[in-house]
Scaffold this active site. Structure first.
Site, PDB file in Angstrom:
ATOM      1  N   LYS A  80       0.928  -1.275  -0.335  1.00  0.00           N
ATOM      2  CA  LYS A  80      -0.239   0.008   0.019  1.00  0.00           C
ATOM      3  C   LYS A  80       0.959   1.193  -0.219  1.00  0.00           C
ATOM      4  O   LYS A  80       1.758   1.467   0.516  1.00  0.00           O
ATOM      5  CB  LYS A  80      -0.981  -0.148   1.141  1.00  0.00           C
ATOM      6  CG  LYS A  80      -1.778   1.049   0.832  1.00  0.00           C
ATOM      7  CD  LYS A  80      -2.582   1.367   2.260  1.00  0.00           C
ATOM      8  CE  LYS A  80      -4.252   2.025   1.931  1.00  0.00           C
ATOM      9  NZ  LYS A  80      -5.037   1.955   3.370  1.00  0.00           N
ATOM     10  N   SER A 155      -9.535   1.877   2.341  1.00  0.00           N
ATOM     11  CA  SER A 155      -9.046   2.722   1.656  1.00  0.00           C
ATOM     12  C   SER A 155      -7.550   1.789   1.043  1.00  0.00           C
ATOM     13  O   SER A 155      -7.389   2.384   0.018  1.00  0.00           O
ATOM     14  CB  SER A 155      -8.212   4.029   2.258  1.00  0.00           C
ATOM     15  OG  SER A 155      -6.916   3.221   3.816  1.00  0.00           O
ATOM     16  N   SER A 179     -10.053  -0.054   6.851  1.00  0.00           N
ATOM     17  CA  SER A 179      -9.587  -0.402   5.851  1.00  0.00           C
ATOM     18  C   SER A 179      -8.515  -1.920   4.593  1.00  0.00           C
ATOM     19  O   SER A 179      -8.169  -1.407   3.733  1.00  0.00           O
ATOM     20  CB  SER A 179      -8.607   1.025   5.738  1.00  0.00           C
ATOM     21  OG  SER A 179      -9.521   1.896   5.085  1.00  0.00           O
TER      22      SER A 179
END
Length: 497
Positions: A80, A155, A179
């Site tokens: 990420k 997210s 998330s």
């Protein structure tokens, strides 16, 4: 699609260690897969082809020398884009950090490299991890591999989509209000939020410091456990890091058995707003656990009804403080610095151009909640609710070993459907937020497809702080039973890209 991209992380590592396949071949297969499908999926913001192949060659050289390889050596991973990575961009999905090349690795990044995990690149995300759909990325939305017109969660939608589209067998996400777990639920993958402080936050760009937590994303419970073991552990560089042994998560994942366990069903996580098919699959999961020998107990946690409101005061308040560092003076975007403007004007112009609408919304909300005259009424009251939620968890875990619930009230919704309705978007994290507020551990894993739309449904398992191994014990048992019932992993039902 090459078979190498369909292997689990555990299978891949075993084949590399045995010399049946090279790490370079595995990496090349996944790079080819990214090249073939990511234009449609948009899981990655940056692919580090040269760096990944160099890491893979180093693994093959170690094996050729007879060196002992770690449990995930040579396995590709999607990271990420919120963790700093020396020499390659870290944008946090924001224009304000576009093109920024960090001079150092986050602790998590360094641990991955030390374990010889091959980092393929950085994945798309909601800007500064603020969102539930990955539509708030400054670089465009990511599609859900089950249906590219739908969201992959947020997210960390890039990480979940990379796994579900077989672009990587492993990924890293972060979980501030769900998330990791919410994207896992809507893409039919496994995501774990470890106990707060169990995985170092050093080098992770901060959104809400008392809530943010990195964790593993994978296609199987065992793969998630293997990755969990690599990234967890005390870090003296992180003042919030827990100095405690990492729970035996891999052992639990290899020996999943719920016989005799007391499992609580959270009464508050049901009712209005929950999709019928989601509740149907959740109720089937409850019955499955009962068949596997667990005792099912209904548990009431009344303060959970206030969790969403408390979260959306605490998280924006901390965000307004953390994002004050993006002032155009030290790194990242700088707008209007032509010699005619003051530093304050340059800062204002840069923030106006660099931050997206959702980030601005949360900064304004948080600044208001912390302002003189409103602090006690808003932020202070939210922290009191946080204490009540923690107490509800403590009482519940006196009665049961773990709690379960749906991970999210609905399946993946169409891209754009909630873009103009922030409240509807925030409701996607209804079931996940309490664990962030309390700091305990939680997992989402697939429990079937909703009959209305054929999209994945997630089962959430919640365990006490520092009892992360219970997640893997229950998760492994559920995964094995469902896989046997379906005759294959759920992801095999996903349409081919």
């Amino acid at each position: 699609m090459t078979d190498l991209t369909r292997l689990t992380a555990a299978e891949t590592a075993a084949k590399i260690a045995a010399g049946e396949v090279t790490a370079v071949a595995v990496t090349e297969a996944h790079l080819a897969r990214i090249e073939a499908v990511d234009e449609k999926v948009h899981a990655f913001l940056h692919v580090d082809r040269e760096g990944a192949l160099a890491q893979a060659r180093a693994v093959d050289e170690k094996r050729a020398r007879g060196e002992q390889l770690g449990p995930l050596a040579g396995v590709p991973l999607a990271l990420k884009d919120i963790f700093t990575t020396e020499g390659i961009p870290t944008t946090v999905g924001s224009k304000i950090l576009e093109g920024w090349i960090p001079p150092y690795d986050a602790t998590l990044t360094r641990r991955l490299k030390d374990a010889d995990v091959v980092i393929l690149g950085k994945t798309n995300m909601d800007e500064f991890a603020m969102g539930s759909s990955t539509e708030n990325s400054a670089y465009g939305p990511t599609g859900n591999p089950w249906d590219l017109t739908r969201i992959p969660g947020g997210s960390g939608g890039g990480s979940s989509a990379a796994i579900a589209s077989y672009e990587a067998p492993l990924a890293i996400g972060t979980d501030t209000g769900g998330s990791i777990r919410q994207p896992a639920a809507v893409t039919g993958t496994v995501g774990v939020k470890p106990t707060y402080g169990a995985v170092s936050r050093y080098g992770m760009v901060a959104f809400s410091s008392s809530l943010d937590q990195g964790g593993p994303c994978a296609r199987t419970v065992l793969d998630a456990a293997l990755l969990h073991e690599v990234i967890a552990g005390h870090d003296p560089l992180d003042s919030t890091s827990i100095d405690a042994p990492v729970p035996a998560v891999v052992e639990a994942a290899r020996n999943g058995d719920v016989t005799g366990m007391r499992i609580g069903v959270v009464k508050e996580f049901a009712g209005e707003g929950y999709q019928a098919g989601v509740m149907q699959r959740f109720n089937e999961s409850v019955e499955l656990l009962r068949e596997l020998g667990a005792e099912i107990v209904e548990i009431s946690c009344p303060s959970f009804d206030k969790a969403l409101a408390a979260y959306y005061l605490i998280a924006p308040s901390e965000c307004s403080s953390n994002l004050a560092r993006f002032d155009a003076m030290r790194y990242g975007l700088r707008v209007g610095d032509d010699g005619t403007r003051s530093a304050e004007e340059v800062t204002a112009l840069t923030r106006a151009a660099g931050f997206g609408p959702e980030v601005k919304r949360r900064i304004m909300l948080g600044t208001y909640a912390l302002s003189s005259g409103y602090y006690d009424a808003y932020y202070g009251s939210a922290q009191k609710v946080r204490t009540l939620i923690t107490q509800d968890f403590a009482k519940a875990f006196e009665q049961v070993d773990v709690l379960i619930s749906p991970t999210t009230p609905t399946t993946a919704f169409p891209i754009g459907e909630r873009a103009d309705d922030p409240m509807a978007m925030y409701l996607a994290d209804l079931c996940t937020i309490p664990s962030n507020l309390a700091g305990n551990s939680a997992m989402s894993l697939p429990c079937g497809l909703a009959p209305e739309d054929g999209l994945p449904v997630g089962l959430q398992i919640i365990a006490p702080a520092l009892a992360d191994d219970r997640l893997y014990r229950v998760g492994a048992a559920v995964e094995a039973a469902f896989t046997a019932r379906w005759g294959h992993p759920l992801l095999e039902e996903a349409p081919s890209l």
